[in-house]
Write an enzyme that holds these catalytic residues in place. Structure first.
Site, PDB file in Angstrom:
ATOM      1  CG  ASP A   4      -2.268   0.606   0.941  1.00 16.51           C
ATOM      2  OD1 ASP A   4      -2.313   1.828   0.713  1.00 16.51           O
ATOM      3  OD2 ASP A   4      -3.269  -0.138   0.951  1.00 16.51           O
ATOM      4  CG  ASP A  28      -7.096  12.200   1.265  1.00 22.46           C
ATOM      5  OD1 ASP A  28      -6.181  11.362   1.299  1.00 22.46           O
ATOM      6  OD2 ASP A  28      -8.236  11.984   1.705  1.00 22.46           O
ATOM      7  NE  ARG A  78     -11.581   5.440   1.361  1.00 26.76           N
ATOM      8  CZ  ARG A  78     -10.259   5.368   1.258  1.00 26.76           C
ATOM      9  NH1 ARG A  78      -9.638   6.121   0.378  1.00 26.76           N
ATOM     10  NH2 ARG A  78      -9.555   4.575   2.026  1.00 26.76           N
ATOM     11  CE  LYS A  84      -4.214   1.380   3.873  1.00 31.20           C
ATOM     12  NZ  LYS A  84      -4.855   2.407   3.040  1.00 31.20           N
ATOM     13  CG  HIS A  90      -1.862   9.039   4.616  1.00 28.25           C
ATOM     14  ND1 HIS A  90      -2.113   9.930   3.594  1.00 28.25           N
ATOM     15  CD2 HIS A  90      -2.511   7.889   4.281  1.00 28.25           C
ATOM     16  CE1 HIS A  90      -2.893   9.351   2.693  1.00 28.25           C
ATOM     17  NE2 HIS A  90      -3.134   8.120   3.078  1.00 28.25           N
ATOM     18  CG  HIS A 116      -2.837   4.588  -3.340  1.00 29.05           C
ATOM     19  ND1 HIS A 116      -1.968   5.146  -2.423  1.00 29.05           N
ATOM     20  CD2 HIS A 116      -3.773   3.941  -2.612  1.00 29.05           C
ATOM     21  CE1 HIS A 116      -2.363   4.853  -1.199  1.00 29.05           C
ATOM     22  NE2 HIS A 116      -3.455   4.107  -1.291  1.00 29.05           N
ATOM     23  CG  HIS A 123      -3.238   8.509  -1.696  1.00 26.54           C
ATOM     24  ND1 HIS A 123      -4.493   7.940  -1.828  1.00 26.54           N
ATOM     25  CD2 HIS A 123      -2.813   8.173  -0.458  1.00 26.54           C
ATOM     26  CE1 HIS A 123      -4.802   7.290  -0.714  1.00 26.54           C
ATOM     27  NE2 HIS A 123      -3.801   7.417   0.125  1.00 26.54           N
TER      28      HIS A 123
END
Length: 550
Positions: free
Chosen positions: A21, A164, A278, A354, A424, A462, A492
């Site tokens: 990931d 993000d 989401r 995850k 992140h 990603h 990302h």
């Protein structure tokens, strides 16, 4: 059942799909934690085994445009489905543009519910234009439509991003939005921000990892309990001054008040829309609003009777929420479903952060297992991930090695969350350690695959750890903060991801072909071919090349 492959009977052992990931392939090594990491296993893998690049963002994973980052949800949807579906961001944007969202029964019920009560609509969600969980333009459209519908007031509960989007960008969103609301109030419509806080502190927990976050969000949004400020921008300035260096996602909760009274508690007769599209970080707060006396995750103190809706339905199996403004993508004919129909046994494993991605999202946003599937969850640590960047890579590897060694499974999948979750954080050294932990895990996992006579596809959903600094678009050098330090990037990336075929059993007969525009959705057909099956007609083409002798 899937048909047998016309020329290849498949490998004898298992096929293992490894998702690293957040592991993208950057344009430059500058600021890349992946480039800086010591990773002998991955270096040897990419040097000695067939490896190609896959698209993992934008239209290749169902986002509105190629300027949109991929994310773990859409990435795992695409891998598991073997095909590309229009995703939440695109679906919502299209519904707003066409007006279909306002004509829908759910929105009409929201308006009617608010009008039957106090005339108040509450909008809760992630406050940015990251387009991963939400988009501020969708929020603005909801506010304006509420005004046009004649509602008395709107209250916004803003979850700050910095994940993000750039890590300390909250004021870039708050100040223009507060001006937007002020103009509406000047026109006679009562619209205000009522509460907020960092997305990693309140409300947006996922996979039952930390219900305390949701409880704190409930106390903030619903009960109006928390430190009071005159405005959201004032709250951010004060909280930053108190704890310099805190990024937006980690800011504590705040309540907007006037004369000591919260301006926007949620009361009986109000309507509430959770405007994230989401699902993973929307399910728990939705449960808190929708479940009755059976709810036992925390003491809600009081449960207001409200008309609640989500932007989309976040879980199709659990029917959460019952009311939603935009229909989610109807993902059909997934890899998991058709392997199950074909009698293929499957194993899925990741840590909590995850776990839903290799189960729920992989299976087309379904909570239930298919026949022949086994799932194993490794509980994540409840700590800032930069403090333990190795996360649960070792434990996931233990579980995978045991599952492979059991001989019970033909197709196995796992997700190593390290590169994304630590990426992140914006902490460069921790991110290099995260990649090194995955490399060490692979050094243990790959020999187990060899021992079982199997092969592996190693890829990512990603990018993230590949760009830990904001880069100047012209020079590709790190952008600087006013104090001369590098400006951390916590979002990302738009970079492609690798796909490597680890194969020591075919004698070089198997390879990967770089199809034009190939993306994550091509993986399903590739796996099917490796086990000797033809792809489902709906799936995108296989990337496996098979020599005539194969």
């Amino acid at each position: 059942m899937l048909n047998k492959h016309p020329t290849f009977s498949g490998i004898a052992g298992p096929v293992v799909i490894v998702i690293m990931d957040g592991y993208g392939l950057p344009k430059t090594e500058v600021g890349s934690a992946i480039a800086a990491a010591r990773k002998p296993t991955l270096d040897a893998l990419f040097a000695n085994y067939p490896t190609i690049r896959l698209r993992a963002h934008g239209t290749a994973v169902g986002m509105p445009s190629d300027d949109d980052m991929g994310n773990s949800e859409v990435g795992h949807n695409a891998i598991g489905a073997g095909q590309v579906y229009a995703q939440g961001a695109a679906l919502v944007a299209e519904a707003i543009a066409s007006g279909a969202i306002w004509r829908g029964q759910a929105w009409q019920q929201v308006v009617a519910g608010a009008q039957a009560g106090r005339g108040v609509l509450h909008l809760i969600g992630l406050f940015s234009d990251g387009n991963v969980h939400s988009h501020i333009d969708h929020l603005k459209a909801l506010v304006l439509r509420a005004r046009d519908e004649g509602l008395r007031a709107v209250r916004i509960h803003a979850l700050l991003d910095g994940r993000d989007v750039p890590e300390t960008s909250a004021l870039l969103y708050l100040e223009p939005f507060e001006a937007f609301l002020e103009a509406l109030r000047a026109g006679g419509f009562d619209a205000q921000i009522a509460s907020g806080g960092g997305r990693q502190v309140i409300t947006m927990d996922r996979y039952d990892a930390n219900w305390k976050m949701v409880e704190l969000g409930w106390h903030t949004h619903v009960l109006g309990r928390g430190e009071q400020f005159a405005s959201a921008s004032a709250a951010v300035r004060a909280l930053r001054a108190r704890a310099p260096g805190t990024i937006d996602q980690d800011l504590p909760p705040f309540v907007i008040a006037c004369d000591g009274a919260p301006v926007g508690t949620i009361e009986d007769g109000d309507a509430v829309v959770f405007f994230n599209f989401r699902g993973d970080r929307a399910i728990e707060i939705t449960r808190a609003f929708e479940e009755g006396d059976e709810f036992d995750k925390f003491d809600r103190v009081r449960r207001p009777r409200v008309t609640y809706a989500g932007m989309l339905q976040y879980d199709g199996d659990l029917k959460l929420p019952k009311r939603f403004l935009v229909d989610p993508p109807a993902i059909r004919d997934t890899m998991g479903e058709w392997f199950s129909r074909s009698g293929i046994t499957q194993f899925a494993c990741s840590e909590t952060q995850k776990f839903g991605h290799v189960t729920y999202f992989w299976n087309g946003n379904r909570s239930g297992k298919f026949a022949g599937e086994t799932w194993q969850e490794v509980p994540s640590d409840i700590v800032p991930f930069e403090q333990r960047p190795w996360m649960k890579a070792a434990e996931i590897t233990d579980a995978m090695i045991a599952a492979i060694g059991s001989g019970q499974y033909k197709v196995l999948r796992c997700n190593y969350a390290n590169g994304d979750m630590v990426g992140h954080s914006g902490h460069f050294r921790a991110a290099t350690m995260a990649i090194e932990a995955v490399d060490l895990a692979l050094s243990r996992l790959l020999p187990a695959i060899d021992a079982a006579g199997g092969v592996a596809l190693i890829t990512a959903d990603h990018g993230n750890a590949d760009e830990m600094f904001e880069l100047d678009k012209k020079t590709l050098q790190p952008a600087l903060n006013p104090d001369g330090s590098y400006k951390a990037k916590t979002s990302h990336t738009l970079n492609p991801v690798p796909l490597a075929l680890y194969d020591n059993v075919s004698g070089g007969k198997l390879g990967l072909k770089p199809l034009e525009g190939a993306g994550l959705s091509n993986i399903a057909a590739t796996v099917a071919n490796l086990i000797g099956l033809d792809k489902h007609p709906a799936w995108d083409d296989s990337l496996l090349s098979i020599s005539p002798a194969g």
